[in-house]
Scaffold this motif. Structure first.
Motif: not given
Length: 609
Positions: A355-375
């Motif tokens: 993670x280049x910035x730890x502040x993005x951890x929650x955003x990344x987790x949420x984005x990937x979870x939603x994207x692959x749930x639909x995929x």
């Protein structure tokens, strides 16, 4: 090696404070025009004579003395007048041999003192001089050796041209032959003594330049180009000075050096090696020495240099074999361009995600979870909301090995036909067609791919760019096809370029997907983890960990205020106003700030703390 402030340095004129015996002046290239005579000449075909006995029959050069009146003309009549010069007389011709050693035989040389014969021959070939190696009397002949083809030719030409004090012409026979050698206790002891005086303990350097010409070895043949002698020399060095760092093997007539492959094991600290003025024919001949950690190498005077018309190519090829070289042929080399890591540097520990910035951890987790749930759902049409209106998407696929094509479950037919692999699609127009542009084309293409389920817990995720204007996210993992016979497993790598939307959310503007076969290790580890997907490697625990305590709303607002102030540079007052106006939606507040700041609508006092 001269002592120069402790530096290890070999110079052509200074060899480790050691003086060689007298030698000939500069060498030159010799060419020999073939004679017109087609008759047999005993010496025309020089053979390699290592330990042969001396053949004293006949005269030098293969010509035989004729009795007076015994000449038979072309008509067969005896006592015919001798033909004129150049007609029918055998003309002596010198033929250089394959090795640079020549045996000089003086028939009936035992009648004269050694000094008389040598002085007579030196006077004839003056101003050249020669070193008579291993002079001895064999029967009634004097025999010695020379190690220079130019001198051998001049001595060959002296045959029957020198009249001795007793009135007889001196005969000189020249053979291409190497002195015999036997490695016994006497030879080893003499080698040790000769090497001891050539060793410089201060610089840990040993000078074996022209070792066979050492005065202490005058009565014994000790040439390092003979493998048995060279190996014994290496054994002596390894036994007595194993920490040797510099070795000079210049001017030893070295040719085949395959036996030097023992050097890396015997002399592990050897860093400087001089092998100039030898007969090494190819750069490939140095292959046995590749394991040496050489920083300096000297090869001038070897035939291998004549094979390179471009000096830069020569330097480059040498450095490929010895990448640590800093000096070649006495010239400092520029620093090599490479990615070598020092041996004593420890690499950082391996981690599954970055993670280049730890502040993005929650955003990344949420984005990937939603994207692959639909995929992974029955319909992928809802992914329209995940892509930018002008998004682009490409897919490439290839096999790990050709063997993967043989099994039906490992074939990638559903992907290969749509692969944009540039080694497969070479035409520009075809490449353009295989690039999906716009959210409708992208989602339509994704909907046609086989239905899947992804192992979210096994993802390796890297957050490479995390700014208010763009996020770059890469991941690789494993998925299983759910509607294909055998439910084959595939490996994938995917890159998302994500940008904010005007409504405060995020969408994908570029999507690159690569698909291939899974490895055995991936198949063994897939779908066995029960830990939720995290951009950072999870810590294994034998029992389920309790759920994280969620911070209170006030604490959440304080965290968002601190993060926004740090990332934007605004003071707390303006940061609070920005968060309040966006309903305490941190990502939306960050987007609004970036947009207003770009337009110059945020006053300077907002940044005064």
């Amino acid at each position: 090696m001269p002592k120069n402030g402790g530096r290890r340095n070999f110079k052509n004129s200074e060899h480790f404070e050691h003086d060689d015996r007298m030698h000939s002046s500069g060498t030159r290239r010799v060419s020999f025009k073939p004679g017109t005579n087609k008759g047999k000449n005993k010496w025309n075909n020089a053979k390699l004579l290592l330990d042969d006995d001396i053949d004293m029959t006949g005269s030098a050069g293969g010509t035989h003395p004729h009795r007076k009146g015994s000449f038979r003309g072309r008509g067969g009549r005896l006592n015919s007048p001798a033909p004129r010069s150049g007609h029918g007389v055998n003309k002596k011709r010198f033929v250089p041999g394959p090795l640079p050693w020549y045996q000089i035989i003086i028939p009936y040389g035992a009648k004269h003192e050694k000094e008389v014969i040598l002085k007579t021959l030196l006077s004839f070939i003056s101003p050249d001089i020669f070193v008579p190696h291993y002079y001895k009397i064999n029967g009634n002949a004097a025999v010695f050796y020379v190690d220079d083809v130019k001198l051998a030719e001049k001595l060959f030409q002296a045959d029957r041209k020198i009249v001795m004090s007793d009135g007889f012409k001196l005969m000189v026979i020249v053979r291409n032959a190497v002195p015999s050698v036997t490695v016994d206790a006497e030879l080893k002891e003499k080698m040790k003594l000769a090497m001891a005086k050539r060793y410089n303990a201060v610089t840990k350097a040993l000078d074996l330049t022209k070792f066979h010409a050492d005065p202490d070895l005058a009565d014994i043949f000790c040439a390092l180009f003979r493998p048995v002698v060279m190996l014994e020399a290496i054994n002596i060095i390894a036994e007595n000075i194993p920490d040797l760092e510099a070795l000079n093997l210049n001017d030893n007539k070295l040719h085949g050096i395959e036996h030097l492959k023992v050097l890396p094991n015997k002399l592990k600290n050897l860093k400087i090696l001089y092998m100039g003025d030898n007969r090494i024919p190819f750069l490939g001949s140095l292959e046995p020495l590749k394991a040496l950690p050489l920083v300096e190498l000297y090869l001038k005077g070897n035939p291998l240099l004549n094979r390179f018309s471009d000096h830069e190519i020569y330097v480059s090829d040498v450095r490929k074999k010895f990448p640590k070289l800093t000096k070649l042929d006495g010239v400092d080399l520029p620093p090599a361009i490479g990615f070598d890591v020092l041996e004593d540097v420890s690499l950082p520990p391996r981690q599954q995600s970055f993670l280049v910035d730890p502040a993005g951890q929650d955003l990344v987790r949420e984005f990937l979870t939603q994207y692959f749930a639909i995929y992974d759902a029955d319909s992928r049409q809802p992914l329209l909301e995940a892509y930018h209106e002008h998004a682009t998407m490409s897919m490439a696929a290839s096999y790990l090995t050709n063997d993967n094509r043989n099994a039906a479950t490992q074939r990638l037919n559903a992907y290969i036909t749509n692969s944009r692999n540039i080694t497969r699609i070479t035409e520009r127009e075809a490449r353009r067609r295989y690039l999906r542009t716009g959210r409708l084309q992208v989602v339509s293409f994704l909907s046609d791919l086989p239905k899947t389920t992804h192992d979210l817990m096994g993802f390796a995720v890297d957050l490479l760019v995390y700014t208010p204007a763009m996020i770059v996210l890469t991941m690789n993992g494993v998925f299983k096809e759910t509607t294909t016979n055998g439910n084959p497993m595939r490996s994938f790598h995917r890159t998302f370029v994500i940008v904010p939307t005007p409504g405060g959310g995020f969408c994908i503007i570029n999507d690159m997907l690569f698909i291939t076969n899974t490895t055995k290790e991936q198949e063994e580890k897939a779908f066995v983890s029960g830990v939720p997907v995290e951009p950072t490697p999870p810590t294994p625990a034998p029992t389920p960990t309790p759920a994280m305590v969620q911070p209170s709303p006030d604490e959440q607002q304080k965290m968002m205020l601190t993060m926004l102030s740090q990332q934007t540079g605004m003071n707390d007052h303006w940061s609070v106003n920005c968060l309040e106006q966006t309903g305490w939606d941190f990502q939306r507040a960050l987007f609004v700030f970036n947009q207003l700041n770009t337009e110059g609508k945020i006053p300077p006092e907002a940044f005064i703390k």
